[in-house]
Design an enzyme around this catalytic site. Structure first.
Site, PDB file in Angstrom:
ATOM      1  N   LYS A 112     -23.882 -15.187   9.173  1.00 26.60           N
ATOM      2  CA  LYS A 112     -24.811 -16.342   8.882  1.00 26.60           C
ATOM      3  C   LYS A 112     -25.348 -16.867  10.265  1.00 26.60           C
ATOM      4  CE  LYS A 112     -24.615 -17.148   4.243  1.00 26.60           C
ATOM      5  NZ  LYS A 112     -24.456 -18.275   3.157  1.00 26.60           N
ATOM      6  N   LYS A 289     -25.743  -5.224   2.089  1.00 27.91           N
ATOM      7  CA  LYS A 289     -25.509  -6.020   0.773  1.00 27.91           C
ATOM      8  C   LYS A 289     -26.682  -6.432   0.431  1.00 27.91           C
ATOM      9  CE  LYS A 289     -23.971  -9.988   0.736  1.00 27.91           C
ATOM     10  NZ  LYS A 289     -23.506 -11.464   0.914  1.00 27.91           N
ATOM     11  N   LYS A 292     -30.192 -12.364  -0.637  1.00 24.71           N
ATOM     12  CA  LYS A 292     -31.553 -13.273  -0.741  1.00 24.71           C
ATOM     13  C   LYS A 292     -32.101 -13.389   0.627  1.00 24.71           C
ATOM     14  CE  LYS A 292     -29.559 -16.421  -4.028  1.00 24.71           C
ATOM     15  NZ  LYS A 292     -28.638 -17.552  -4.360  1.00 24.71           N
TER      16      LYS A 292
END
Ligand code: TYM
Length: 425
Positions: A112, A289, A292
């Site tokens: 992230k 994966k 969003k």
């Protein structure tokens, strides 16, 4: 000992098929076997910047999705994380018991932080380009190539100059931040500790999640263990949790002898990674994966996608050129494997059964079959979400009630934590 299920989803944008198949779909069955709490984790969402209006909307959408997927808010507790202060309070206490080395191991933070760095680099690139164009326009005006009226129509000359200079300084600061790797915020780093607090604030015993959360749950168990070792208790943990079940919560914990929480203040929460689709992959790249944050909307199916959109997305999904029947083989055929997994999960059959059903299909036929199955499964959920979202006041009422019930469970446990560590209560 007595069981309690706890899980949550971040209210960031539309929920997708990964959230549904990896997590929410499993919650629906579990709520009939265990006392259950399902949280909308808005405090986790703000570990990267969220537009306040969009966040508010996403919180209601997430609540609507939970209920439309089959969570019964009378039976289970459905609530928003930030409305129960015990999460933040316990997170601080747990922060003080979590070695930095444990957080440094978290792979999701690294991913992230990298995403947030790339996002910022993009903003800088676009802003610089914009600045360059404005300056060029100014120059053209100064040289009389463009009428001054055109520019002054939009902005006064002096103000424009000031904006450009301020932006240049801000961009230079941001670039410096990136160089010093300080784009990612502290909250993003300590996020897994908040997640542990979410679970432990209720002494939850089972946590149904997708595979990507496994590492965070192992950390939650480590943190619970560290707290238990720091403050050994003589009485069994769950008798105290039971006595604090919160009389207003309406939640009773059924007995379950399988949890591993023997001794210690906190039970050690068990991850429940269930079903065929524990890791749903992107429709554009079977090795990534479904998420969003993927730039391409075609990489995922949203719960709010209509039939046409689902059909289009599945038709465009990446496949492969392998000869013969479509088979599950993760290493060699990641895209085919992902589509088979999704098909099996929505049809409620095993992968092997799915392979038998599609044995004579080429990709075109299989994709039509898959799209039909997805539409049949998701259309009622979407319709229910639309209905629920039309009555925001009712959703807010459900969430408020959930928040009161959750606080009834968490507050006595937090009080006990405070007493244990020597805080005045
Ligand atoms: P989040 O919001 O990223 O995802 C919510 C749930 O969806 C699952 N999931 C997936 N499962 C299969 N395939 C995928 N592609 C996929 N993408 C997401 C996740 O595993 C998760 O179960 N940190 C958590 C939220 C959280 C939480 C908690 C969960 C905060 N506190 C306490 C359990 C208990 C998260 O970011 O999930």
């Amino acid at each position: 000992m007595n069981s309690l299920v706890f899980s949550g989803v971040q209210p960031t944008g539309n929920l997708h098929l990964g959230n549904y198949l990896g997590a929410i779909k499993n919650w629906v069955g579990l709520q009939h076997q265990h006392a259950s709490m399902f949280c909308i984790v808005d405090m986790h969402a703000i570990t990267v910047f969220q537009d306040p209006i969009a966040l508010q909307k996403a919180i209601r959408e997430t609540a609507a999705a939970y209920i439309a997927c089959g969570i019964d808010p009378e039976k289970s507790i459905v609530f928003v994380q930030s409305t129960v202060s015990a999460h933040a309070e316990l997170a601080w206490i747990l922060n003080c018991h979590t070695p930095l080395g444990w957080l440094n191991r978290m792979t999701q933070f690294k991913e992230k932080a990298q995403q947030s760095k790339l996002g910022t680099e993009n903003v800088i690139k676009f802003a610089k380009e914009l600045n360059k164009r404005i300056r060029r326009l100014q120059k053209s005006v100064d040289e009389g190539m463009v009428g001054h009226g055109l520019l002054s129509q939009y902005l006064e000359r002096e103000k424009l100059e000031k904006y450009c200079s301020t932006l240049e300084v801000a961009l230079a600061d941001l670039e410096e931040d990136i160089k010093n790797s300080s784009v990612a915020k502290l909250g993003l780093y300590s996020y897994p500790v908040l997640m542990a607090a979410d679970i432990l604030a209720y002494k939850a015993t089972h946590v149904p999640v997708g595979e990507d959360q496994k590492q965070h749950l192992e950390l939650a168990r480590d943190i619970a263990g560290a707290f238990n070792r720091a403050y050994p208790v003589s009485s069994p943990p769950c008798s105290s949790a039971d006595s604090h079940m919160g009389h207003g919560s309406g939640l009773t914990r059924p007995t379950d002898r399988e949890t591993s929480s023997v001794g210690g203040f906190f039970p050690l929460p068990e991850p429940l990674i269930l079903g065929e689709a524990t890791r749903v992959m992107s429709l554009r790249d079977g090795t990534k994966k479904m998420s969003k944050s993927d730039e391409s909307d075609f990489s995922r199916i949203h719960l709010m996608d209509d039939a046409d959109t689902i059909l289009q997305k599945i038709k465009k999904a990446k496949s492969d050129m392998e000869p013969g029947p479509i088979r599950y083989n993760l290493a060699v055929r990641p895209e085919a494997s992902n589509l088979i997994t999704i098909y099996a999960a929505v049809r409620g059959i095993s992968r092997a059964e799915a392979e038998t059903e599609i044995a004579n299909d080429n990709f075109s036929a299989f994709k039509t079959r898959l799209a039909e199955a997805l539409i049949a499964h998701l259309a009622p959920i979407r319709a229910k979400m639309v209905d629920l979202l039309a009555d925001a006041a009712e959703l807010d009422r459900i969430l408020k009630k959930g928040s009161e019930r959750a606080a009834d469970v968490a507050n006595p446990i937090l009080k006990e934590v405070k007493k244990t560590i020597g805080f005045p209560i």
